[in-house]
Design an enzyme around this catalytic site. Structure first.
Site, PDB file in Angstrom:
ATOM      1  N   GLU A  64      44.316  10.976  19.506  1.00 33.72           N
ATOM      2  CA  GLU A  64      43.539  10.760  20.241  1.00 33.72           C
ATOM      3  C   GLU A  64      42.699   9.570  20.052  1.00 33.72           C
ATOM      4  OE1 GLU A  64      40.782  13.818  21.569  1.00 33.72           O
ATOM      5  OE2 GLU A  64      42.419  15.476  21.141  1.00 33.72           O
TER       6      GLU A  64
ATOM      7  N   GLU B 122      41.005  19.169  15.484  1.00 33.37           N
ATOM      8  CA  GLU B 122      39.683  19.018  15.187  1.00 33.37           C
ATOM      9  C   GLU B 122      38.859  20.154  14.712  1.00 33.37           C
ATOM     10  OE1 GLU B 122      37.550  16.954  18.197  1.00 33.37           O
ATOM     11  OE2 GLU B 122      38.950  15.202  18.122  1.00 33.37           O
TER      12      GLU B 122
HETATM   13  C1  FCB Z   1      37.891  15.256  21.435  1.00 34.08           C
HETATM   14  C2  FCB Z   1      38.774  16.571  21.966  1.00 34.08           C
HETATM   15  C3  FCB Z   1      39.276  16.253  23.156  1.00 34.08           C
HETATM   16  C4  FCB Z   1      38.380  15.619  24.126  1.00 34.08           C
HETATM   17  C5  FCB Z   1      38.035  14.247  23.505  1.00 34.08           C
HETATM   18  C6  FCB Z   1      37.038  13.215  24.280  1.00 34.08           C
HETATM   19  O1  FCB Z   1      36.821  15.742  20.499  1.00 34.08           O
HETATM   20  O2  FCB Z   1      39.736  16.726  21.043  1.00 34.08           O
HETATM   21  O3  FCB Z   1      39.636  17.603  23.844  1.00 34.08           O
HETATM   22  O4  FCB Z   1      37.297  16.257  24.497  1.00 34.08           O
HETATM   23  O5  FCB Z   1      37.361  14.513  22.324  1.00 34.08           O
END
Ligand code: FCB
Length: 451
Positions: free
Chosen positions: A353, A169
């Site tokens: 994620e 990110e």
């Molecule tokens: C993302 C992050 C991860 C976590 C999630 C909820 O932005 O990569 O570390 O905090 O959000």
């Protein structure tokens, strides 16, 4: 609860769960680990809720074997974790801390012995504080330091790790950490945010070169936080506002990675704040990668800002919301994946994620009942399957997160885990969603074996 899942996944689809070093490891002062920007940020009054820190976190550093046993119970194919740079190079450059490398060596071996593939993120936000003191990500010097770090890690683990993610990110590090100051290191300047973004991208490109050299048979990618901004209406002002959000979050990173150029409309808007870009930078950034990692949690509804800003996020009145206040928009994931495939053609995509925070509590019988999380996961998995049906080369899915953990500026307040962590005792309690995901993965396997 009736299942929202109407479709199935291919037999070789990778089922995973994700974590990050600072959020789970703890052992912040052990075995020669240096200070990271997050240690410093947590120690700065007023930055992190409840003055929480990752000093102990889930104590994964000591409990990883037990946690891998839980991963086996879950039936994971893959585990995504990150490496803490300050464990490897406590002074930023130069002296390598073998004990730090030894930890990841043991972790990788234990995963492989359990039949779980390691997906290793090289940078999930814990920059060595010494490098921040020397100018940090806004300074170009950090690119060489990152290359040195990647060489060190790949030299030790490159024979066993099959999947590398260079950065997690970059938008969040750039804007939330350097533009708005809500995350470490807490800087507040557009120029710093844009220089950070450029140096993260450049260091990604350099890391790709290093990994191709030292771990030639592995797959290399980068993880971006991407969303699908929907204009509130088809009025030109709303469409323009949604395009701005798309430029800020998505195109600023996707265009250089896949097309070798920054988007003109955005570069023009940044004007004087643009960083120095040298001749070969974009060529390095656009080095071919094997996969794109996508983190997606929600997708905003965007409208023109009557107060003169470039855009404004409109709350959907009919959407469910998680404990982060994030709207549950499963179709956003499908639309995003289809769009990435159409516009950028990454050779493969992993959802690295996806998940939801809810205010979980233990019931009188000690269990944790979290039907909202199950429902969230089902909705998003169905959307992922919908993208597969539209020929998107989606290869795997990682739930965020294996464990409840340190949620950055929110501290331990926000719980994203499939496994509940009792922070007083560090006991792990699998939640209802853990058992649901276990049965779901087993069901997918049974289906493909029967076919
Ligand atoms: C993302 C992050 C991860 C976590 C999630 C909820 O932005 O990569 O570390 O905090 O959000």
């Amino acid at each position: 609860m009736p299942s929202k899942l109407t479709r199935s996944f291919p037999p070789d689809f990778v089922w995973g769960a994700a974590t990050a070093s600072y959020q789970i490891e703890g052992a912040a002062k052990e075995d020669g680990r240096g200070e990271s920007v997050w240690d410093r940020f947590c120690a700065t009054p007023g930055k992190v809720r409840n003055a929480d820190s990752g000093a102990i976190a889930c104590d994964f550093y000591h409990r990883y074997r037990d946690d891998i046993a839980l991963m086996r119970e879950l039936g994971l194919d893959a585990f995504r974790f990150s490496i803490a740079w300050p464990r490897i190079l406590p002074e930023g450059r130069g002296k390598v801390n073998q004990k730090g490398l030894d930890f990841y060596d043991r972790l990788v071996d234990e995963l492989l012995a359990s039949g779980i593939a390691p997906f290793v993120t090289l940078f999930h936000w814990d920059t060595p504080q010494v490098l921040e003191d020397a100018g940090g990500w806004p300074s170009r010097d950090i690119v060489g330091a990152f290359e040195e770090y990647v060489e060190t890690v790949a030299g030790r683990l490159g024979d066993r790790v099959g999947h590398w993610i260079t950065h997690n990110e970059p938008w969040v590090v750039s804007w939330v950490g350097h533009g708005w100051g809500h995350h470490a290191p807490g800087r507040t300047s557009d120029a710093d945010a844009l220089a950070t973004a450029h140096h993260l991208l450049l260091s990604h490109g350099r890391a790709v070169e290093v990994l191709r050299r030292l771990a030639p048979s592995s797959q290399v990618g980068i993880t971006l936080n991407l969303d699908h901004p929907y204009p509130r209406s088809q009025e030109p002002e709303d469409v323009r506002a949604a395009r701005w959000v798309d430029g800020l979050h998505n195109r600023w990173f996707l265009d250089p990675l896949f097309r070798g150029s920054y988007p003109d409309d955005m570069a023009e808007a940044w004007g004087e704040s643009m960083p120095e870009i040298r001749d070969d930078d974009l060529e390095s950034i656009a080095a071919p990668i094997d996969f794109l990692g996508v983190n997606n949690y929600t997708s905003p509804l965007v409208a023109a800002d009557e107060d003169g800003g470039r855009s404004r996020i409109v709350r959907r009145l009919d959407a469910d919301r998680t404990d982060m206040g994030w709207e549950v928009v499963p179709d956003g994931l499908r639309d995003l994946l289809v769009r990435l495939h159409q516009d950028y053609q990454p050779p493969a995509i992993y959802v690295t994620e996806n998940g939801a925070a809810f205010p979980d509590v233990r019931g009188h019988d000690g269990s944790v009942h979290d039907p909202e999380r199950q429902s969230y996961l089902e909705g998003y998995l169905d959307a992922a399957a919908g993208a597969l049906a539209e020929d998107v080369p989606l290869r795997g899915y990682f739930a965020w997160s294996l464990l409840d953990n340190f949620e950055w500026a929110w501290g331990y307040w926000k719980r994203f885990g499939l496994i509940y962590v009792d922070y007083a005792t560090l006991d792990r309690i699998p939640k209802g969603s853990f058992y649901w995901y276990r049965d779901f993965i087993a069901g997918q396997r049974a289906r493909s074996e029967a076919a």
